[in-house]
Design an enzyme around this catalytic site. Structure first.
Site, PDB file in Angstrom:
ATOM      1  N   ASN A  17     -37.300 -21.141   3.727  1.00  0.00           N
ATOM      2  CA  ASN A  17     -37.329 -19.921   2.898  1.00  0.00           C
ATOM      3  C   ASN A  17     -37.973 -20.196   1.546  1.00  0.00           C
ATOM      4  O   ASN A  17     -38.700 -19.353   1.017  1.00  0.00           O
ATOM      5  CB  ASN A  17     -35.925 -19.342   2.736  1.00  0.00           C
ATOM      6  CG  ASN A  17     -35.536 -18.482   3.916  1.00  0.00           C
ATOM      7  OD1 ASN A  17     -36.059 -17.388   4.089  1.00  0.00           O
ATOM      8  ND2 ASN A  17     -34.643 -19.003   4.754  1.00  0.00           N
ATOM      9  N   HIS A 107     -29.175 -14.423   3.985  1.00  0.00           N
ATOM     10  CA  HIS A 107     -28.142 -14.783   4.963  1.00  0.00           C
ATOM     11  C   HIS A 107     -28.598 -14.359   6.359  1.00  0.00           C
ATOM     12  O   HIS A 107     -29.105 -13.240   6.533  1.00  0.00           O
ATOM     13  CB  HIS A 107     -26.824 -14.095   4.588  1.00  0.00           C
ATOM     14  CG  HIS A 107     -25.711 -14.470   5.505  1.00  0.00           C
ATOM     15  ND1 HIS A 107     -25.081 -15.700   5.437  1.00  0.00           N
ATOM     16  CD2 HIS A 107     -25.137 -13.806   6.552  1.00  0.00           C
ATOM     17  CE1 HIS A 107     -24.154 -15.761   6.375  1.00  0.00           C
ATOM     18  NE2 HIS A 107     -24.175 -14.636   7.069  1.00  0.00           N
ATOM     19  N   ASP A 139     -22.496 -12.209  -5.628  1.00  0.00           N
ATOM     20  CA  ASP A 139     -21.335 -12.000  -6.502  1.00  0.00           C
ATOM     21  C   ASP A 139     -20.362 -13.146  -6.256  1.00  0.00           C
ATOM     22  O   ASP A 139     -20.745 -14.159  -5.666  1.00  0.00           O
ATOM     23  CB  ASP A 139     -20.720 -10.604  -6.290  1.00  0.00           C
ATOM     24  CG  ASP A 139     -20.133 -10.441  -4.900  1.00  0.00           C
ATOM     25  OD1 ASP A 139     -20.053 -11.445  -4.152  1.00  0.00           O
ATOM     26  OD2 ASP A 139     -19.744  -9.313  -4.553  1.00  0.00           O
TER      27      ASP A 139
HETATM   28  C1  GRF Z   1     -31.402 -19.783   6.512  1.00  0.00           C
HETATM   29  O1  GRF Z   1     -31.073 -19.360   7.803  1.00  0.00           O
HETATM   30  C2  GRF Z   1     -30.728 -18.920   5.482  1.00  0.00           C
HETATM   31  O2  GRF Z   1     -30.577 -17.592   5.888  1.00  0.00           O
HETATM   32  C3  GRF Z   1     -29.376 -19.576   5.337  1.00  0.00           C
HETATM   33  O3  GRF Z   1     -29.627 -20.949   5.445  1.00  0.00           O
HETATM   34  C4  GRF Z   1     -30.829 -21.165   6.190  1.00  0.00           C
HETATM   35  C5  GRF Z   1     -31.746 -21.962   5.319  1.00  0.00           C
HETATM   36  O4  GRF Z   1     -32.921 -22.347   5.984  1.00  0.00           O
HETATM   37  N1  GRF Z   1     -28.738 -19.198   4.110  1.00  0.00           N
HETATM   38  P1  GRF Z   1     -34.122 -22.989   5.162  1.00  0.00           P
HETATM   39  O5  GRF Z   1     -33.570 -24.215   4.431  1.00  0.00           O
HETATM   40  O6  GRF Z   1     -34.620 -21.953   4.208  1.00  0.00           O
HETATM   41  O7  GRF Z   1     -35.116 -23.368   6.198  1.00  0.00           O
END
Ligand code: GRF
Length: 201
Positions: A17, A107, A139
């Site tokens: 991400n 999430h 939050d």
């Molecule tokens: C993702 O599935 C995100 O939604 C969750 O943790 C994971 C992180 O993946 N909070 P990355 O490290 O961004 O590949």
């Protein structure tokens, strides 16, 4: 450069991400830039991804209040206005949350369903036919903050948690940069739990 919103990213793991956010910033018209990446895990691939793009990245040892105090200091040093959690595995205290105008998280479920860990496995165990992902403001609860964007993803008959996670992840990589863009352009209006996206967004 200075008129772009300054983003700090907290990540504990592989950082796909984070990569999606970094990739978005390659577009000159994108209104935000990642200026700092912090991790609580020295081996986090997210740190390497940031360094590869010339973004300041560092590991901060420890946990709890001491960790948060150091993180806040680093983020403020880089004048961060928006903090994005991207696979960051800790709950942040009010002290941290109140230190910045906004903190966002991504999430891998359609909140409020399946908060917390292993959201994709929770979805499969429950037997839902649709899951997805959510970007929300953070939050003090666990995945309880006001929802900014969501994207639905079908659950297939033969899904495993990994297969579903991959399908959801592809959408995460689209909605997280989009949510940051909307915020940076001033197109998100918060009214209690409601987050409205203004016209033009
Ligand atoms: C993702 O599935 C995100 O939604 C969750 O943790 C994971 C992180 O993946 N909070 P990355 O490290 O961004 O590949």
């Amino acid at each position: 450069m200075t008129d772009k919103m300054t983003v700090g990213v907290l990540a504990s793991g592989r950082g796909t991400n984070l990569q999606a956010l970094l990739d978005a910033t390659h577009d000159r018209s994108y209104p935000a830039r990642v200026v700092t990446v912090l991790s609580d895990r020295q081996e986090a691939r997210a740190l390497q991804r940031a360094e590869k793009e010339g973004v300041y990245a560092t590991y901060i040892a420890g946990t709890g209040q001491k960790w948060e105090e150091q993180a806040v200091a680093k983020l403020k040093e880089h004048e961060v206005k928006l903090v994005c959690l991207a696979g960051f595995m800790h709950i942040l205290s009010p002290f941290f949350l109140q230190s910045f105008p906004a903190v966002m998280n991504i999430h891998p479920s359609l909140l409020p369903a399946f908060p917390g860990l292993e959201a994709q496995k929770q979805a499969l165990d429950y037997g839902v036919k649709i899951s997805g992902c959510t970007v929300h403001f953070v939050d003090e609860g666990v995945d309880t903050g006001p929802i900014i964007l969501q994207k639905a993803v079908p659950v297939e008959e033969d899904d495993t948690p990994d297969k579903l996670a991959d399908r959801i992840l592809a959408e995460e990589h689209k909605i997280y940069p989009r949510a940051v863009e909307l915020y940076a352009r001033g197109l998100l209006v918060r009214q209690g739990r409601q987050v409205k996206v203004l016209e033009g967004g």
